[in-house]
Design a protein around this motif. Structure first.
Motif, PDB file in Angstrom:
ATOM      1  N   THR B  26      -4.462   2.755  -4.934  1.00 55.30           N
ATOM      2  CA  THR B  26      -4.343   2.721  -3.473  1.00 55.30           C
ATOM      3  C   THR B  26      -3.041   3.369  -3.023  1.00 55.30           C
ATOM      4  N   PRO B  27      -3.118   4.477  -2.270  1.00 50.18           N
ATOM      5  CA  PRO B  27      -1.907   5.193  -1.829  1.00 50.18           C
ATOM      6  C   PRO B  27      -0.884   4.309  -1.117  1.00 50.18           C
ATOM      7  N   GLU B  28      -1.369   3.395  -0.297  1.00 49.74           N
ATOM      8  CA  GLU B  28      -0.455   2.526   0.450  1.00 49.74           C
ATOM      9  C   GLU B  28       0.483   1.757  -0.480  1.00 49.74           C
ATOM     10  N   PHE B  29      -0.019   1.351  -1.668  1.00 50.76           N
ATOM     11  CA  PHE B  29       0.817   0.622  -2.623  1.00 50.76           C
ATOM     12  C   PHE B  29       1.601   1.572  -3.516  1.00 50.76           C
ATOM     13  N   ALA B  30       0.918   2.593  -4.008  1.00 48.85           N
ATOM     14  CA  ALA B  30       1.568   3.522  -4.936  1.00 48.85           C
ATOM     15  C   ALA B  30       2.807   4.145  -4.297  1.00 48.85           C
ATOM     16  N   LYS B  31       2.698   4.441  -3.002  1.00 53.21           N
ATOM     17  CA  LYS B  31       3.820   5.045  -2.276  1.00 53.21           C
ATOM     18  C   LYS B  31       5.104   4.208  -2.416  1.00 53.21           C
ATOM     19  N   GLN B  32       4.927   2.891  -2.488  1.00 54.92           N
ATOM     20  CA  GLN B  32       6.085   2.004  -2.477  1.00 54.92           C
ATOM     21  C   GLN B  32       6.822   1.947  -3.799  1.00 54.92           C
ATOM     22  N   TYR B  33       6.067   1.999  -4.925  1.00 48.31           N
ATOM     23  CA  TYR B  33       6.780   1.853  -6.193  1.00 48.31           C
ATOM     24  C   TYR B  33       6.769   3.135  -7.010  1.00 48.31           C
ATOM     25  N   TRP B  34       5.751   3.987  -6.804  1.00 48.25           N
ATOM     26  CA  TRP B  34       5.629   5.218  -7.591  1.00 48.25           C
ATOM     27  C   TRP B  34       6.331   6.364  -6.864  1.00 48.25           C
ATOM     28  N   GLY B  35       6.291   6.318  -5.537  1.00 53.23           N
ATOM     29  CA  GLY B  35       6.842   7.422  -4.752  1.00 53.23           C
ATOM     30  C   GLY B  35       5.709   8.346  -4.374  1.00 53.23           C
ATOM     31  N   ASN B  36       5.049   8.875  -5.379  1.00 51.17           N
ATOM     32  CA  ASN B  36       3.851   9.683  -5.134  1.00 51.17           C
ATOM     33  C   ASN B  36       2.632   8.771  -5.100  1.00 51.17           C
ATOM     34  N   VAL B  37       1.485   9.353  -4.721  1.00 45.11           N
ATOM     35  CA  VAL B  37       0.260   8.549  -4.620  1.00 45.11           C
ATOM     36  C   VAL B  37      -0.876   9.194  -5.390  1.00 45.11           C
ATOM     37  N   ASN B  38      -1.873   8.405  -5.703  1.00 42.96           N
ATOM     38  CA  ASN B  38      -3.055   8.870  -6.432  1.00 42.96           C
ATOM     39  C   ASN B  38      -4.239   8.829  -5.489  1.00 42.96           C
ATOM     40  N   TRP B  48      -9.366  14.064  -8.858  1.00 42.56           N
ATOM     41  CA  TRP B  48      -8.263  13.139  -8.615  1.00 42.56           C
ATOM     42  C   TRP B  48      -7.011  13.971  -8.396  1.00 42.56           C
ATOM     43  N   LYS B  49      -6.165  13.535  -7.460  1.00 42.93           N
ATOM     44  CA  LYS B  49      -4.924  14.269  -7.212  1.00 42.93           C
ATOM     45  C   LYS B  49      -3.738  13.319  -7.146  1.00 42.93           C
ATOM     46  N   HIS B  50      -2.617  13.765  -7.675  1.00 44.05           N
ATOM     47  CA  HIS B  50      -1.367  13.013  -7.607  1.00 44.05           C
ATOM     48  C   HIS B  50      -0.526  13.774  -6.602  1.00 44.05           C
ATOM     49  N   GLN B  51      -0.222  13.126  -5.443  1.00 46.78           N
ATOM     50  CA  GLN B  51       0.417  13.850  -4.359  1.00 46.78           C
ATOM     51  C   GLN B  51       1.687  13.183  -3.863  1.00 46.78           C
ATOM     52  N   THR B  52       2.588  13.983  -3.299  1.00 51.70           N
ATOM     53  CA  THR B  52       3.765  13.419  -2.630  1.00 51.70           C
ATOM     54  C   THR B  52       3.271  12.799  -1.327  1.00 51.70           C
ATOM     55  N   PRO B  53       4.082  11.919  -0.720  1.00 49.93           N
ATOM     56  CA  PRO B  53       3.667  11.322   0.551  1.00 49.93           C
ATOM     57  C   PRO B  53       3.369  12.397   1.618  1.00 49.93           C
ATOM     58  N   ASP B  54       3.944  13.592   1.479  1.00 47.87           N
ATOM     59  CA  ASP B  54       3.671  14.671   2.425  1.00 47.87           C
ATOM     60  C   ASP B  54       2.404  15.430   2.100  1.00 47.87           C
ATOM     61  N   GLY B  55       1.706  15.039   1.058  1.00 45.69           N
ATOM     62  CA  GLY B  55       0.435  15.677   0.744  1.00 45.69           C
ATOM     63  C   GLY B  55       0.523  16.865  -0.204  1.00 45.69           C
ATOM     64  N   GLU B  56       1.712  17.076  -0.804  1.00 47.95           N
ATOM     65  CA  GLU B  56       1.828  18.173  -1.763  1.00 47.95           C
ATOM     66  C   GLU B  56       1.279  17.710  -3.110  1.00 47.95           C
TER      67      GLU B  56
END
Lengths: 107, 147
Positions: B26-38, B48-56
């Motif tokens: 879940t991006p909402e959680f991953a953002k908090q501890y991983w920094g990037n999201v899945n 599947w994509k591993h992205q920065t919070p800005d969508g890169e």
């Protein structure tokens, strides 16, 4: 004994640290491969591995008839983050106090 | 410099298998501890994509297996190497519920020994997993997310 105790005890032995160094260099080694390189009996290496596994510093995977050993760096990283984090904060506070003292700021 | 082509990480987390699964997917959680999201719909065969919070997009792959909340297997490649199957590595998350806690095993295999990707992930996984553990157990990540 807490998890941290198990990790520190496991690390507190030079032979065990050498085993970890070797696994860090090359993962997936069998007991036989680890014994070949260290000047220790199979029994001694086996005993060290049991202590390392109990501390979760080594994980094992069965491939066919073989049991492969891998280094798990997470427990060491957990400790480093918890301890180094606190020490760094204290260090920065001490530097800050020194700076203010040298500037002649009121305490 | 690592010559390993297979990396193993194991951590015990005082949480539930469902929460660990959600934290990873879940991006909402991953953002908090991983920094990037899945980002994915988490169905076998999906992208599947591993992205920065800005969508890169930093990493791409496909979902090989998804059995919530126990097992997730993803192929893993740098976006500019996605077209070459030989440059895909494989990440397996195995989430085992124990008494009052969860054992999370992450295996990153089929890496090319000495490659930049191998170096990057061998430094990254311990940070991410320590942060995940801290986040789920205390609500506080270790603040070492990736960007």
């Amino acid at each position: 004994m807490s998890d941290s105790d198990l990790v520190f005890k496991a690390l507190g032995d030079a032979s065990r640290r050498r085993i970890l160094d070797r696994l860090r260099e090359e993962g997936g080694l069998t007991l036989g491969q680890l014994c070949d390189e260290h000047d220790m009996t199979r029994q001694a290496v086996s005993k060290h591995l049991a202590i390392l596994e109990a501390a979760n510093l080594v994980v094992t995977v069965r491939r066919g008839r073989e049991k492969l050993h891998f280094l798990n760096p997470v427990p060491i990283h957990d400790i480093a983050m918890r301890w180094i984090g606190s020490f760094q904060t204290n260090h920065l506070e001490a530097l800050s106090r020194l700076k203010h003292a040298l500037q002649g700021d009121p305490p | 410099m690592t010559t390993a082509t297979e990396l193993h990480y194991t951590t015990y987390i005082r949480s539930t298998a469902e929460k660990v699964w959600q934290a990873i997917t879940t991006p909402e959680f991953a953002k908090q501890y991983w920094g990037n999201v899945n980002v994915s719909d988490w169905k076998a065969g999906s992208v599947w994509k591993h992205q920065t919070p800005d969508g890169e997009t930093r990493v791409v792959g496909t979902v090989r297996e998804a059995i919530p909340p126990r097992r997730l297997v993803l192929s893993w490649a740098a976006p500019d190497e996605a077209g070459d199957p030989g440059r895909h590595s494989l990440v397996t998350f195995a989430i085992e519920a124990l008494d009052g806690m969860v054992r999370l095993d992450v295996t990153h295999g089929d890496l090319i020994a000495g490659s930049q990707m191998a170096q990057a992930v061998s430094g990254g996984w311990p940070r991410v997993l320590s942060s995940l553990k801290s986040f789920l157990e205390t609500g506080i990540p270790l603040g070492l997310g990736c960007h």
